[in-house]
Write a protein that holds these residues in place. Structure first.
Motif, PDB file in Angstrom:
ATOM      1  N   SER A  98      -3.873  -8.164  16.626  1.00  0.00           N
ATOM      2  CA  SER A  98      -2.831  -8.714  15.752  1.00  0.00           C
ATOM      3  C   SER A  98      -3.412  -9.256  14.448  1.00  0.00           C
ATOM      4  O   SER A  98      -2.762  -9.206  13.401  1.00  0.00           O
ATOM      5  CB  SER A  98      -2.073  -9.832  16.472  1.00  0.00           C
ATOM      6  OG  SER A  98      -2.947 -10.915  16.774  1.00  0.00           O
ATOM      7  N   THR A 101      -4.896  -6.172  12.272  1.00  0.00           N
ATOM      8  CA  THR A 101      -3.828  -5.454  11.585  1.00  0.00           C
ATOM      9  C   THR A 101      -3.439  -6.161  10.292  1.00  0.00           C
ATOM     10  O   THR A 101      -3.142  -5.515   9.279  1.00  0.00           O
ATOM     11  CB  THR A 101      -2.594  -5.334  12.502  1.00  0.00           C
ATOM     12  OG1 THR A 101      -2.949  -4.584  13.661  1.00  0.00           O
ATOM     13  CG2 THR A 101      -1.449  -4.646  11.784  1.00  0.00           C
ATOM     14  N   ARG A 102      -3.448  -7.476  10.320  1.00  0.00           N
ATOM     15  CA  ARG A 102      -3.037  -8.245   9.139  1.00  0.00           C
ATOM     16  C   ARG A 102      -3.937  -8.017   7.933  1.00  0.00           C
ATOM     17  O   ARG A 102      -3.511  -8.207   6.804  1.00  0.00           O
ATOM     18  CB  ARG A 102      -3.027  -9.738   9.477  1.00  0.00           C
ATOM     19  CG  ARG A 102      -1.981 -10.144  10.506  1.00  0.00           C
ATOM     20  CD  ARG A 102      -0.601 -10.180   9.908  1.00  0.00           C
ATOM     21  NE  ARG A 102       0.380 -10.675  10.844  1.00  0.00           N
ATOM     22  CZ  ARG A 102       1.354 -11.509  10.532  1.00  0.00           C
ATOM     23  NH1 ARG A 102       1.466 -11.960   9.300  1.00  0.00           N
ATOM     24  NH2 ARG A 102       2.235 -11.894  11.432  1.00  0.00           N
ATOM     25  N   SER A 105      -5.197  -3.686   5.125  1.00  0.00           N
ATOM     26  CA  SER A 105      -5.161  -3.210   3.747  1.00  0.00           C
ATOM     27  C   SER A 105      -6.404  -3.635   2.971  1.00  0.00           C
ATOM     28  O   SER A 105      -6.699  -3.082   1.923  1.00  0.00           O
ATOM     29  CB  SER A 105      -3.916  -3.739   3.034  1.00  0.00           C
ATOM     30  OG  SER A 105      -3.914  -5.151   3.004  1.00  0.00           O
ATOM     31  N   ASP A 236       1.111  -7.889  -0.725  1.00  0.00           N
ATOM     32  CA  ASP A 236       0.921  -7.361   0.627  1.00  0.00           C
ATOM     33  C   ASP A 236       0.614  -8.519   1.569  1.00  0.00           C
ATOM     34  O   ASP A 236       1.220  -8.655   2.648  1.00  0.00           O
ATOM     35  CB  ASP A 236      -0.237  -6.355   0.585  1.00  0.00           C
ATOM     36  CG  ASP A 236      -0.753  -5.930   1.956  1.00  0.00           C
ATOM     37  OD1 ASP A 236      -1.100  -6.812   2.773  1.00  0.00           O
ATOM     38  OD2 ASP A 236      -0.842  -4.726   2.196  1.00  0.00           O
ATOM     39  N   ALA A 237      -0.314  -9.386   1.154  1.00  0.00           N
ATOM     40  CA  ALA A 237      -0.646 -10.556   1.982  1.00  0.00           C
ATOM     41  C   ALA A 237       0.559 -11.462   2.142  1.00  0.00           C
ATOM     42  O   ALA A 237       0.770 -12.060   3.200  1.00  0.00           O
ATOM     43  CB  ALA A 237      -1.808 -11.323   1.343  1.00  0.00           C
ATOM     44  N   ARG A 240       2.892 -10.070   4.815  1.00  0.00           N
ATOM     45  CA  ARG A 240       2.316 -10.285   6.143  1.00  0.00           C
ATOM     46  C   ARG A 240       2.399 -11.752   6.551  1.00  0.00           C
ATOM     47  O   ARG A 240       2.444 -12.071   7.741  1.00  0.00           O
ATOM     48  CB  ARG A 240       0.868  -9.806   6.162  1.00  0.00           C
ATOM     49  CG  ARG A 240       0.723  -8.306   5.922  1.00  0.00           C
ATOM     50  CD  ARG A 240      -0.738  -7.901   5.834  1.00  0.00           C
ATOM     51  NE  ARG A 240      -0.902  -6.546   5.340  1.00  0.00           N
ATOM     52  CZ  ARG A 240      -0.839  -5.445   6.085  1.00  0.00           C
ATOM     53  NH1 ARG A 240      -0.610  -5.556   7.370  1.00  0.00           N
ATOM     54  NH2 ARG A 240      -1.014  -4.252   5.552  1.00  0.00           N
ATOM     55  N   GLU A 336       7.000  -3.468   6.882  1.00  0.00           N
ATOM     56  CA  GLU A 336       5.769  -3.864   7.571  1.00  0.00           C
ATOM     57  C   GLU A 336       5.094  -2.665   8.234  1.00  0.00           C
ATOM     58  O   GLU A 336       3.861  -2.577   8.261  1.00  0.00           O
ATOM     59  CB  GLU A 336       6.083  -4.958   8.585  1.00  0.00           C
ATOM     60  CG  GLU A 336       6.465  -6.283   7.915  1.00  0.00           C
ATOM     61  CD  GLU A 336       6.950  -7.326   8.900  1.00  0.00           C
ATOM     62  OE1 GLU A 336       7.137  -6.978  10.083  1.00  0.00           O
ATOM     63  OE2 GLU A 336       7.142  -8.484   8.490  1.00  0.00           O
ATOM     64  N   LEU A 339       3.144  -0.916   5.576  1.00  0.00           N
ATOM     65  CA  LEU A 339       1.883  -1.593   5.251  1.00  0.00           C
ATOM     66  C   LEU A 339       0.826  -1.377   6.325  1.00  0.00           C
ATOM     67  O   LEU A 339      -0.372  -1.435   6.035  1.00  0.00           O
ATOM     68  CB  LEU A 339       2.122  -3.096   5.067  1.00  0.00           C
ATOM     69  CG  LEU A 339       2.979  -3.518   3.874  1.00  0.00           C
ATOM     70  CD1 LEU A 339       3.015  -5.040   3.784  1.00  0.00           C
ATOM     71  CD2 LEU A 339       2.476  -2.915   2.573  1.00  0.00           C
ATOM     72  N   ASP A 340       1.250  -1.129   7.555  1.00  0.00           N
ATOM     73  CA  ASP A 340       0.313  -0.935   8.656  1.00  0.00           C
ATOM     74  C   ASP A 340      -0.074   0.530   8.857  1.00  0.00           C
ATOM     75  O   ASP A 340      -0.850   0.851   9.765  1.00  0.00           O
ATOM     76  CB  ASP A 340       0.908  -1.468   9.967  1.00  0.00           C
ATOM     77  CG  ASP A 340       1.013  -2.987   9.986  1.00  0.00           C
ATOM     78  OD1 ASP A 340       0.272  -3.631   9.218  1.00  0.00           O
ATOM     79  OD2 ASP A 340       1.826  -3.516  10.755  1.00  0.00           O
TER      80      ASP A 340
END
Length: 507
Positions: A98, A101-102, A105, A236-237, A240, A336, A339-340
């Motif tokens: 988890s 994944t964050r 990027s 992006d951050a 998330r 999301e 982004l993943d």
């Protein structure tokens, strides 16, 4: 289950080893200081071999000791606040999925490995209000740290830290005054890890290091792409971390990147850049549903709040909340997932390559101030032709489509003009300002198109369910009136724009 998370608001201070910790009960807003608690904390920090996380202000650690031992991921700060995600201890070398994944990027498949160890002897003081609630935690830390993989000496230092619990930033200010009076200074680095690894070297943009009259096309394009890529990664951050506004800002960053590649297209190897433009379009579309639902819901709430109570009948508020809330949630999940995805990671890699080496086909060292007027004139012409298509459209649906196309051309021109400000200065700034007014008016019109379509759908659903759909019809009429006002405003703005800007740039 995903990682638990919370926003962490804190300030750090540098002190000498002999400095005496002050009595913070004397700080305004603090009623009492509780008994100190001792902690022995040991943390291993993880990053890529190139310290990609550190360069983006992200920290990932596995810490034992203290009430919150486990894996911690801290995302970039906004002022004094960072978002922290937490997972249980688990395997000491395997980063929880988890959390990995964050930061995908940022790491983009590069291995996360231990880069530093930090051991802290902490004395923690709870700061209470009159009711006994904890407002903040003040800590006195004695730290030993070592960067892994080299022969550097172990670092030893002492620092103070204050983290809010239920207190306010005003409390932070009051406590800070007491700490500074006691001999502390604001921390020179933002984190313990930054002290060990060193602050990342600042990247100097050509816009800052080169005289505007000497900027080349290559330098200007590289700087613009780099600036917007940084914003994309920042937002992006934010997505998330759960910040609502970040959804919209990702779209803006993607749109600005695509616009730059479109404006400079006559100078670029399009076999390289056109596929990137299409991927940026895909990214924007993946975020569209969430943003459209968010904007529409907020707007219709405002309209309903201004309506007389007797004109709001049936389940209109409930339907708006349920339908648009569900659309937003579904859209956010889609964003999301994007982004993943591997597709997004490949896009970021391509963008970094474009920043490092824009694929200009020829004359890549021409002075940008000589080239930009021609590129802007091209975008002005595109906007003029789009407006001519609006004026030629008769059918309502065709006219709406034409307005939307004109809006997109206006937005592109505005972004292009803003990118030219460093070299064309006042001329580009004037064009950007005037185009923004045109774009915003066309944006209002497009918002009404989306709103009317959704209101018609919701009204029909309410009718078929046997509910009173009167208010949906009224809202539709109000949106039509807003569209008519936007069209009139646009016509007036365009007359001024054509006289001032079209003549200037197309002559």
């Amino acid at each position: 289950m995903g990682a638990s998370h919370h926003d962490e608001t804190e300030r750090k201070y540098d002190i000498d080893a002999a400095t005496v910790f002050p009595n913070l009960a004397e700080a305004e807003g603090v009623d009492a200081v509780g008994q100190p608690v001792e902690h022995r904390l040991e943390a291993v920090y993880f990053d890529t071999s190139g310290l990609d996380l550190a360069r983006r202000g992200v920290t990932l650690r596995r810490r034992t000791g203290g009430a919150d031992e486990g894996w911690h991921l801290k995302l970039p700060a906004h002022g004094d606040t960072r978002t922290e995600l937490h997972e249980p201890l688990g395997d000491e070398r395997e980063v929880p999925e988890s959390l990995g994944t964050r930061v995908r990027s940022v790491t983009r498949g590069r291995t996360l490995e231990p880069v530093a160890t930090v051991r802290t002897n902490r004395r923690e003081y709870p700061l209470h209000d009159p009711a006994g609630s904890v407002l903040a935690l003040a800590t006195d830390d004695s730290v030993q740290a070592q960067r892994l993989g080299d022969d550097r000496e172990e670092l030893v230092w002492r620092e103070w830290e204050v983290e809010l619990v239920d207190g306010s930033t005003e409390l932070l200010d009051a406590v800070e005054r007491r700490l500074l009076d006691a001999g502390a200074t604001t921390a020179a680095v933002r984190s313990k890890l930054a002290r060990v690894l060193g602050e990342p070297a600042a990247v100097t943009s050509p816009l800052e290091s080169t005289d505007a009259d000497d900027l080349t096309v290559r330098q200007l394009l590289s700087a613009q792409l780099g600036q917007h890529l940084e914003r994309l990664l920042d937002q992006d951050a934010g997505v998330r971390a759960g910040r609502r506004e970040a959804v919209h800002r990702v779209r803006i960053a993607a749109r600005r990147l695509r616009s730059a590649l479109t404006t400079f297209r006559p100078l670029l190897d399009t076999t390289v850049t056109d596929p990137v433009r299409e991927e940026l379009r895909w990214l924007g579309e993946e975020f569209a549903q969430a943003r459209d639902a968010q904007v529409l819901r907020e707007h219709l709430h405002e309209v309903l709040a201004a309506e007389p109570a007797e004109l709001v009948v049936g389940s209109v508020q409930t339907r708006l909340d349920e339908e648009l809330g569900a659309a937003y949630a579904s859209g956010r999940e889609a964003a999301e997932r994007a982004l993943d995805s591997d597709r997004y990671v490949r896009l970021l890699d391509c963008l970094e390559e474009l920043v490092a080496s824009p694929p200009l086909v020829a004359d890549d060292d021409r002075v940008a101030a000589d080239v930009m007027p021609g590129l802007l004139a091209r975008d002005v012409k595109r906007l003029r032709r789009a407006v001519e298509a609006v004026e030629a459209a008769v059918d309502g649906a065709d006219r709406d489509v034409a307005f939307h196309e004109a809006r997109k051309k206006a937005k592109r021109l505005r972004y292009a003009a803003e990118s030219a400000v460093p070299v064309l200065r006042k001329r580009a700034r004037s064009l950007a300002s005037d185009t923004k007014k045109v774009q915003e008016t066309l944006g209002i019109h497009q918002d009404t198109v989306v709103a009317r379509e959704r209101l018609r759908e919701l009204g029909m659903q309410a009718h078929l369910a046997g509910e009173n759909a009167f208010t949906f019809g009224r809202l539709h009429a109000l949106e039509q009136a807003r569209a008519d006002r936007a069209e009139a405003d646009f016509a007036a703005l365009w007359r001024k724009f054509a006289k001032k800007q079209v003549r200037r740039w197309e002559r």
